[in-house]
Structures are given as structure tokens and as C-alpha cells.
Design an enzyme around this catalytic site. Structure first.
Site, PDB file in Angstrom:
ATOM      1  CB  CYS A 129      -0.893   0.260   0.999  1.00 35.03           C
ATOM      2  SG  CYS A 129      -2.116   1.508   1.514  1.00 35.03           S
ATOM      3  CG  HIS A 130       1.329   5.717  -1.734  1.00 39.10           C
ATOM      4  ND1 HIS A 130       1.296   6.718  -1.015  1.00 39.10           N
ATOM      5  CD2 HIS A 130       2.290   5.959  -2.414  1.00 39.10           C
ATOM      6  CE1 HIS A 130       1.697   7.849  -1.201  1.00 39.10           C
ATOM      7  NE2 HIS A 130       3.183   7.388  -2.755  1.00 39.10           N
ATOM      8  CB  THR A 131       0.297   3.171   4.013  1.00 37.79           C
ATOM      9  OG1 THR A 131      -0.711   4.385   3.774  1.00 37.79           O
ATOM     10  CG2 THR A 131       0.440   4.391   4.828  1.00 37.79           C
ATOM     11  CG  HIS A 147      -0.574  -1.286   6.165  1.00 37.96           C
ATOM     12  ND1 HIS A 147       0.319  -0.960   5.586  1.00 37.96           N
ATOM     13  CD2 HIS A 147      -2.301  -1.277   5.664  1.00 37.96           C
ATOM     14  CE1 HIS A 147      -0.218   0.052   5.015  1.00 37.96           C
ATOM     15  NE2 HIS A 147      -1.843   0.065   4.841  1.00 37.96           N
ATOM     16  CD  GLU A 148      -3.659  -3.190   0.956  1.00 40.87           C
ATOM     17  OE1 GLU A 148      -3.848  -1.630   1.401  1.00 40.87           O
ATOM     18  OE2 GLU A 148      -3.175  -4.025   0.217  1.00 40.87           O
ATOM     19  CB  CYS A 166     -10.591  -3.256  22.073  1.00 44.67           C
ATOM     20  SG  CYS A 166     -11.284  -1.609  22.464  1.00 44.67           S
ATOM     21  CB  CYS A 197     -13.376   2.001  24.173  1.00 42.40           C
ATOM     22  SG  CYS A 197     -13.352   2.006  22.394  1.00 42.40           S
ATOM     23  CB  CYS A 230     -15.864  -1.052  20.557  1.00 42.52           C
ATOM     24  SG  CYS A 230     -13.533  -0.771  19.505  1.00 42.52           S
ATOM     25  CB  CYS A 262     -11.028   1.581  18.493  1.00 39.68           C
ATOM     26  SG  CYS A 262     -10.128  -0.223  19.861  1.00 39.68           S
ATOM     27  NE  ARG A 313      -8.500   6.889  18.300  1.00 38.87           N
ATOM     28  CZ  ARG A 313      -9.191   8.523  18.281  1.00 38.87           C
ATOM     29  NH1 ARG A 313      -8.960   8.932  17.350  1.00 38.87           N
ATOM     30  NH2 ARG A 313     -10.576   7.575  18.567  1.00 38.87           N
ATOM     31  CB  CYS A 319      -5.229  -1.037   4.345  1.00 41.20           C
ATOM     32  SG  CYS A 319      -4.247   0.788   4.195  1.00 41.20           S
ATOM     33  NE  ARG A 368      -3.213  -1.583  -1.991  1.00 42.43           N
ATOM     34  CZ  ARG A 368      -3.498  -0.315  -2.041  1.00 42.43           C
ATOM     35  NH1 ARG A 368      -3.059   0.023  -3.038  1.00 42.43           N
ATOM     36  NH2 ARG A 368      -3.713   0.249  -1.211  1.00 42.43           N
TER      37      ARG A 368
END
Length: 380
Positions: free
Chosen positions: A48-50, A70-71, A100, A103, A106, A114, A118, A178, A373
Site C-alpha cells: 500500500c502507498h502508506t 499492513h495489507e 477492542c 471502549c 467500539c 477504537c 486505533r 486497508c 495493487r
């Protein structure tokens, strides 16, 4: 339990030792999961670009060595103490933000932000003890957004894992971790275009194309793609985009161009660039009385924008969204079901695939603007 449960696993990971340098495939040690944590065998991961943004160390506290990613899609290998929802063998998608379940966020139907889980891009350690689960020769290697999927095994907080139908092909649904869910949810959950309505999408990268796909699923009849790169327009047709505007081709501001095309403005707009100018245009191009603009793109940290308050008084609505307003554990499994029912098309987002040993090619494809992707296949 698997034979590796409770033991350190040695496996391959793509380690970023310093900013902007090619990732190195290294043998690392992955510690067992602690309280509320799960160790996952990653089978497929996507870029991903992030990941690229933080690998280049643009605009935030650089933290290296680090395992990005993270994907992804994988299978639970073992679980730590107190894990309630997952067991070894479950199919999961790790997500950079969590749920979670306890909270105020959530428990609210309106929020997915969250308090505990988060996104935190600065944190490189696990919440339970402030340590990493990755190391090489005793040197800690930092985590990224709680997922670190550029490793054959990773450790993730239970609340950041969506348990999905094992019938779903992980090499395809991994992209829902993501960007695709972010754009899709921005349209379906936040903009909520009506059947037959008009939608403008600003930015036709992966997130923008997913927003267009959401508008298509919702039944929008005019989906106008706005991008400074006209070469993206042909590809965007596959995602339901049926009209195009390149702001560079016009003397007037793009919001004016769109208003003229649509008899006063579009019903909905979704901004997926992070550019302040695009945000203003996306808001100002919606129709008064009922128009809704949704901001998705992440701006630079010092950015701000201004617009005349009359735009709001004339009943234009401006909204923002985070991860398409999807809750990780409650909602993402349902998005996977939408794919299995053929309501959602995902294959068209995946333009490239490489083996893990060639992960740096995925970075090249993204930096050259060639891929939507690229899925990376683990070679267990």
C-alpha cells in the site's frame, strides 16, 4: 495447538534497515504471542502507498530497523493468553486499526475509532509489554501499525484481526485490509449515494477506484473521475467511472467545471488525494440543498483549508472518514462475504503479483505508478 506454539519461530522477513533503501530478506526470530496477541502465518501480503510513505520516512519520526506491511491474509498459528475470538487455523486479515470491543468508540454504532487500537504510526512495539516480537541476533526490529506483514510470521493484537470465511481466497481478499475497504466504505457507508445519482471521485489511485466501485455498487449513474493524470482514465472505466475531468485541461476551477457539467453540482463527492486543493474542490462541487462531500485522503500535518461558510449554510455537507467507517472485527468479515457473493469485484484491483523474494519489485511498480495493487506471495 501447533508444534511451534509457545516457541520462538525463525522465519524470513523483509527488513527495512534504513529509510528508502531496498528491503533485505533476513532470517528473523518471532517471539510467541503474549496476552491478547495472536501469531499469524502470513500467506499473501500487498503493498500500500502508506508502506512506501513511511519507508521513505516522509514527515514523521523515522523508526528503523522496521518490518513494514499492513495489507495481508494469513492463518492463525498460535494464540496468547486471554484470546477469546480466535484459534489456531482460523483465516484472518490483519488490519492497521482495531476493535477492542470495550471502549466508547467500539460500543458506538457511529464510530470505528477504537481508543485502544486505533492506528499509531509512531509506535514500533506491542501494547502489552512495550517490546517488539521481532529480533535478529538479539537486536529488536520494530513493528509497523501493529501488523508488520512483510514477514512469514507476525504477531498482532487480537482486536486487529478480522476472522473471515475460510472459503475466501486469501490472495485476493488480502487487499481488503486497508485501501480498498477505505474507498469502498467512504462511498457505501459515508457518502451513501442514491440509485441514479451523480458522484465525483477525486484521485483515481487504489482508494479512489475503490470509492468508484462503491458508487457503482450503490447504483450511481454518473461517476465522474477527477485526476491530474489522464492515463488513469482508461483503467478507471472498469470501476464504473464513466466521465472524466483533468483540472489541467480547464481554465476555470474544477469545482466550477463539475457544477456546469451537472446542472449545479454533483450529489456526492469523495476526495481520495490528501491535497488541500482537491478537498476544497470536492466540497464546493457538490449541489446545494443535499450535496455531501467525504474526505478520505490524508493531508500533510500542517495543512489547513478555508471555504466560505455560505457553502455550509446552503446545505452542503462535509464529512470525513477513517477506514471507510468499517469496524475491523464486526464489519470486514461481511465485506469478504460481499466478494464471495459476487456483489463486489476485487480481482481488477490486483494488477501485479511477485514472490516474496522479489518484494522490492512491488515498490518499483508503485513508485513508477504502474500498479494499483501488487500482491506478494509468501514462499513458505
Amino acid at each position: 495447538m501447533s508444534s511451534t506454539a509457545g516457541r520462538v519461530i525463525k522465519c524470513k522477513a523483509a527488513v527495512a534497515w534504513e529509510a528508502g533503501k531496498p528491503l533485505a530478506i533476513e532470517e528473523v526470530e518471532v517471539a510467541p504471542p503474549q496476552a491478547n496477541e495472536v501469531r499469524v502465518k502470513i500467506l499473501f501480503t500487498a503493498l500500500c502507498h502508506t508502506d512506501v510513505y513511511f519507508w521513505e520516512a516522509k514527515g514523521q519520526t523515522p523508526l528503523f530497523p522496521r518490518i513494514f506491511g499492513h495489507e495481508a491474509g494469513g492463518v492463525v498459528e498460535s494464540v496468547g493468553e486471554g484470546v477469546k475470538y480466535l484459534k489456531p487455523g482460523d483465516h484472518v486479515l490483519p488490519v492497521f486499526t482495531g476493535e477492542c470491543g470495550e471502549c466508547r468508540h467500539c460500543k458506538s454504532e457511529e464510530s470505528n475509532m477504537c481508543d485502544l487500537l486505533r492506528i499509531n504510526t509512531d509506535r514500533g512495539v506491542m501494547l502489552s509489554d512495550g517490546n517488539t516480537r521481532f529480533s535478529k541476533n538479539g537486536q529488536p526490529i520494530y513493528h509497523f501499525v501493529g501488523t508488520s506483514t512483510f514477514s512469514e510470521y507476525t504477531v498482532v493484537h487480537e482486536g486487529c484481526l478480522a476472522k473471515i470465511n475460510p472459503a475466501a481466497p486469501l490472495d485476493i481478499v488480502c487487499v481488503l485490509s486497508c485501501g480498498i475497504s477505505t474507498g469502498l466504505g467512504a462511498s457505501l457507508n459515508v457518502a451513501k449515494p442514491k440509485k441514479g445519482s451523480s458522484v465525483a471521485i477525486f484521485g483515481l489511485g487504489a482508494v479512489g477506484l475503490a470509492a468508484a466501485e462503491g458508487a457503482r455498487i450503490a447504483g450511481a449513474s454518473r461517476i465522474i473521475g477527477v485526476d491530474l493524470n489522464s492515463t488513469r482514465f482508461e483503467e478507471a472505466k472498469k470501476f464504473g467511472v464513466n466521465e472524466f475531468v483533468n483540472p489541467k485541461d480547464h481554465d476555470n476551477p474544477v469545482q466550477q467545471v463539475i457544477a456546469e457539467m451537472t446542472n449545479g453540482g454533483v450529489d456526492r463527492s469523495v476526495e481520495c488525494t490528501g491535497s488541500i486543493q482537491a478537498m476544497i474542490s470536492a466540497f464546493e462541487c457538490v449541489h446545494d440543498g443535499w450535496g455531501v462531500a467525504v474526505l478520505v485522503g490524508v493531508p500533510n500535518k500542517d495543512d489547513s483549508f478555508k471555504t466560505h461558510p455560505m457553502n455550509l449554510l446552503n446545505e452542503k455537507t462535509l464529512k470525513g472518514t477513517f477506514f471507510g467507517n468499517y469496524k475491523t472485527r464486526s464489519d470486514i468479515p461481511n465485506v469478504v462475504e460481499q466478494y464471495l457473493k459476487k456483489e463486489l469485484e476485487l480481482e481488477k484491483f490486483i494488477t501485479h503479483s511477485v514472490p516474496f523474494s522479489e518484494i522490492n519489485k512491488a515498490f518499483d511498480y508503485m513508485l513508477q505508478g504502474q500498479s494499483i495493487r501488487c500482491v506478494i506471495r509468501m514462499e513458505h
